[in-house]
Design a protein around this motif. Sequence first.
Motif, PDB file in Angstrom:
ATOM      1  N   PHE A 168       5.222  32.674  36.247  1.00 33.59           N
ATOM      2  CA  PHE A 168       4.953  34.053  36.746  1.00 33.59           C
ATOM      3  C   PHE A 168       5.652  35.020  35.346  1.00 33.59           C
ATOM      4  O   PHE A 168       6.643  34.707  34.698  1.00 33.59           O
ATOM      5  N   ILE A 169       5.096  36.184  35.425  1.00 30.95           N
ATOM      6  CA  ILE A 169       5.692  37.432  34.884  1.00 30.95           C
ATOM      7  C   ILE A 169       6.285  38.209  35.605  1.00 30.95           C
ATOM      8  O   ILE A 169       5.781  38.677  36.441  1.00 30.95           O
ATOM      9  N   VAL A 170       7.805  38.018  35.679  1.00 32.58           N
ATOM     10  CA  VAL A 170       8.448  38.779  36.701  1.00 32.58           C
ATOM     11  C   VAL A 170       8.759  40.067  36.395  1.00 32.58           C
ATOM     12  O   VAL A 170       9.316  40.496  35.232  1.00 32.58           O
ATOM     13  N   VAL A 171       8.273  41.141  36.960  1.00 32.37           N
ATOM     14  CA  VAL A 171       8.554  42.688  36.811  1.00 32.37           C
ATOM     15  C   VAL A 171       9.802  43.310  37.643  1.00 32.37           C
ATOM     16  O   VAL A 171       9.612  42.893  39.056  1.00 32.37           O
TER      17      VAL A 171
ATOM     18  N   THR B 242      14.889  35.961  41.821  1.00 34.09           N
ATOM     19  CA  THR B 242      14.465  36.415  40.555  1.00 34.09           C
ATOM     20  C   THR B 242      14.580  35.545  39.557  1.00 34.09           C
ATOM     21  O   THR B 242      13.679  35.116  38.661  1.00 34.09           O
ATOM     22  N   THR B 243      15.914  34.963  39.533  1.00 36.75           N
ATOM     23  CA  THR B 243      16.242  34.003  38.391  1.00 36.75           C
ATOM     24  C   THR B 243      15.301  32.778  38.217  1.00 36.75           C
ATOM     25  O   THR B 243      14.702  32.070  37.507  1.00 36.75           O
ATOM     26  N   ALA B 244      15.147  32.357  39.713  1.00 36.73           N
ATOM     27  CA  ALA B 244      14.258  31.075  39.900  1.00 36.73           C
ATOM     28  C   ALA B 244      12.933  31.162  39.444  1.00 36.73           C
ATOM     29  O   ALA B 244      12.455  30.229  38.968  1.00 36.73           O
ATOM     30  N   LEU B 245      12.306  32.312  39.820  1.00 38.84           N
ATOM     31  CA  LEU B 245      10.826  32.706  39.465  1.00 38.84           C
ATOM     32  C   LEU B 245      10.685  32.843  38.031  1.00 38.84           C
ATOM     33  O   LEU B 245       9.735  32.455  37.601  1.00 38.84           O
ATOM     34  N   VAL B 246      11.710  33.480  37.289  1.00 42.34           N
ATOM     35  CA  VAL B 246      11.463  33.404  35.900  1.00 42.34           C
ATOM     36  C   VAL B 246      11.779  32.161  35.106  1.00 42.34           C
ATOM     37  O   VAL B 246      10.927  31.661  34.476  1.00 42.34           O
ATOM     38  N   ASN B 247      12.546  31.434  35.512  1.00 40.59           N
ATOM     39  CA  ASN B 247      12.521  30.014  35.064  1.00 40.59           C
ATOM     40  C   ASN B 247      11.532  28.978  35.538  1.00 40.59           C
ATOM     41  O   ASN B 247      11.575  27.957  34.695  1.00 40.59           O
TER      42      ASN B 247
ATOM     43  N   ALA C 299      23.017  24.902  50.482  1.00 39.84           N
ATOM     44  CA  ALA C 299      21.842  25.137  51.299  1.00 39.84           C
ATOM     45  C   ALA C 299      21.053  26.511  50.651  1.00 39.84           C
ATOM     46  O   ALA C 299      19.958  26.696  50.841  1.00 39.84           O
ATOM     47  N   THR C 300      21.537  27.525  50.009  1.00 43.94           N
ATOM     48  CA  THR C 300      21.273  28.729  49.414  1.00 43.94           C
ATOM     49  C   THR C 300      20.368  28.495  48.450  1.00 43.94           C
ATOM     50  O   THR C 300      19.066  28.596  47.983  1.00 43.94           O
ATOM     51  N   ARG C 301      20.845  27.405  47.365  1.00 40.10           N
ATOM     52  CA  ARG C 301      20.152  26.884  46.283  1.00 40.10           C
ATOM     53  C   ARG C 301      18.771  26.175  46.748  1.00 40.10           C
ATOM     54  O   ARG C 301      17.628  26.165  46.335  1.00 40.10           O
ATOM     55  N   GLN C 302      18.878  25.308  47.870  1.00 41.20           N
ATOM     56  CA  GLN C 302      17.849  24.345  48.117  1.00 41.20           C
ATOM     57  C   GLN C 302      16.698  25.533  48.674  1.00 41.20           C
ATOM     58  O   GLN C 302      15.467  25.104  48.667  1.00 41.20           O
ATOM     59  N   ALA C 303      17.342  26.656  49.525  1.00 43.50           N
ATOM     60  CA  ALA C 303      16.224  27.430  50.104  1.00 43.50           C
ATOM     61  C   ALA C 303      15.323  28.153  49.125  1.00 43.50           C
ATOM     62  O   ALA C 303      14.277  28.468  49.323  1.00 43.50           O
ATOM     63  N   ILE C 304      16.364  28.695  48.071  1.00 41.72           N
ATOM     64  CA  ILE C 304      15.567  29.180  47.085  1.00 41.72           C
ATOM     65  C   ILE C 304      14.564  28.287  46.245  1.00 41.72           C
ATOM     66  O   ILE C 304      13.577  29.011  45.969  1.00 41.72           O
ATOM     67  N   GLU C 305      14.642  27.138  45.873  1.00 42.06           N
ATOM     68  CA  GLU C 305      13.786  26.490  45.505  1.00 42.06           C
ATOM     69  C   GLU C 305      12.627  26.212  46.381  1.00 42.06           C
ATOM     70  O   GLU C 305      11.399  25.999  45.903  1.00 42.06           O
ATOM     71  N   GLN C 306      12.956  26.084  47.650  1.00 37.55           N
ATOM     72  CA  GLN C 306      11.607  26.004  48.542  1.00 37.55           C
ATOM     73  C   GLN C 306      10.828  27.219  48.550  1.00 37.55           C
ATOM     74  O   GLN C 306       9.551  27.082  48.446  1.00 37.55           O
ATOM     75  N   ALA C 307      11.631  28.312  48.411  1.00 34.95           N
ATOM     76  CA  ALA C 307      10.829  29.697  48.324  1.00 34.95           C
ATOM     77  C   ALA C 307       9.994  29.528  47.097  1.00 34.95           C
ATOM     78  O   ALA C 307       8.774  30.412  47.099  1.00 34.95           O
ATOM     79  N   VAL C 308      10.469  29.278  46.089  1.00 30.88           N
ATOM     80  CA  VAL C 308       9.639  29.278  44.769  1.00 30.88           C
ATOM     81  C   VAL C 308       8.538  28.300  44.923  1.00 30.88           C
ATOM     82  O   VAL C 308       7.544  28.728  44.418  1.00 30.88           O
ATOM     83  N   MET C 309       8.733  27.219  45.496  1.00 35.10           N
ATOM     84  CA  MET C 309       7.383  26.247  45.809  1.00 35.10           C
ATOM     85  C   MET C 309       6.460  26.899  46.266  1.00 35.10           C
ATOM     86  O   MET C 309       5.156  26.680  46.002  1.00 35.10           O
TER      87      MET C 309
ATOM     88  N   GLN D 232      35.304  36.781  52.374  1.00 38.10           N
ATOM     89  CA  GLN D 232      36.035  36.884  51.150  1.00 38.10           C
ATOM     90  C   GLN D 232      35.466  36.003  49.763  1.00 38.10           C
ATOM     91  O   GLN D 232      35.883  35.679  49.054  1.00 38.10           O
ATOM     92  N   VAL D 233      34.001  35.710  50.088  1.00 39.32           N
ATOM     93  CA  VAL D 233      33.456  35.002  49.198  1.00 39.32           C
ATOM     94  C   VAL D 233      32.723  35.716  47.928  1.00 39.32           C
ATOM     95  O   VAL D 233      32.212  36.938  48.628  1.00 39.32           O
ATOM     96  N   THR D 234      32.766  35.281  46.781  1.00 44.48           N
ATOM     97  CA  THR D 234      31.807  35.742  45.897  1.00 44.48           C
ATOM     98  C   THR D 234      30.571  35.250  45.723  1.00 44.48           C
ATOM     99  O   THR D 234      30.573  34.100  45.258  1.00 44.48           O
ATOM    100  N   PHE D 235      29.488  35.728  46.116  1.00 45.41           N
ATOM    101  CA  PHE D 235      28.277  35.132  46.381  1.00 45.41           C
ATOM    102  C   PHE D 235      27.693  34.870  44.850  1.00 45.41           C
ATOM    103  O   PHE D 235      27.735  35.910  44.026  1.00 45.41           O
ATOM    104  N   GLY D 236      27.264  33.581  44.772  1.00 45.56           N
ATOM    105  CA  GLY D 236      26.768  33.220  43.437  1.00 45.56           C
ATOM    106  C   GLY D 236      27.485  32.753  42.407  1.00 45.56           C
ATOM    107  O   GLY D 236      27.145  32.240  41.398  1.00 45.56           O
TER     108      GLY D 236
END
Length: 254
Positions: A14-17, A5-10, A146-156, A130-134
């Motif tokens: 798009f207008i993200v709803v 969601t954050t990546a799409l807004v940035n 890897a998560t950040r790279q996958a998110i960038e691919q998804a936005v593209m 034990q991890v805090t995601f994000g």
Amino acid sequence: AAQLTTALVNSGYFIVVERAELTPVLREQDMAMQKIVSKETAALVGRILGAQLLVAGSVTEFDQRAGGGRLRLGFATGMLGGALGGESVNGVVGMDVRVIDTTTGQVVQSHRVEANTSQSGISADIILQQVTFGGDAFNKTVLGQATRQAIEQAVMFIIQSTEQMPWTGRVVEVIGDQVYINAGASAGVKPGDRFMVTAVVRELTDPDSGALLGIVEDKRGEIKVVTVQEKFSVAKARTPFQVTRGDLVKVPGP
């Protein structure tokens, strides 16, 4: 979902709803309808934006693997558990992303994205429970990268898959010769932009399933934007024609 969601807004495309966390919004509107809150501060009801497209997806792979054959010394402190050693650690994150037309419910695009990263030396091997995601600590690990790279691919992918889809707005009000449309500076509208106004005269549905196959539109005329606000614009007809609240607004074809 939050990172996407954050990546799409940035991205600015798009207008993200919001859809996943609507319950608190609806609760606030319900309080306004029951007059629990003051009239001056009450949320306006019936103003939630509609969406042309929905983005859905699933994380289908989220894994880390140690490479090499060296002995590792384990440790577990704070929010992260991990391993200290000279071997490499590989992180793999895969996601299946779908773009859905809200009018028909049809999946118009579907794609799998996958990202692989590795680190060596002091590894970023983590104990997932034990991890805090994000968080900052997670973002420095192989899985965080890897998560950040996958998110960038998804936005593209979402940007590319929607480039050929026609943008559609609506006429919200007509006052004299002024036509108000529900898109402004936040949607990239600028003074001088031209749009075609059309009216839906018929909906085509499948006789067996009842699914909406498409619509028949009647072109009414062209408007030109004269002033732009953040969330709406004011336009005037280039030649006189009948404009009605609810008419569609589209970018004119070549």
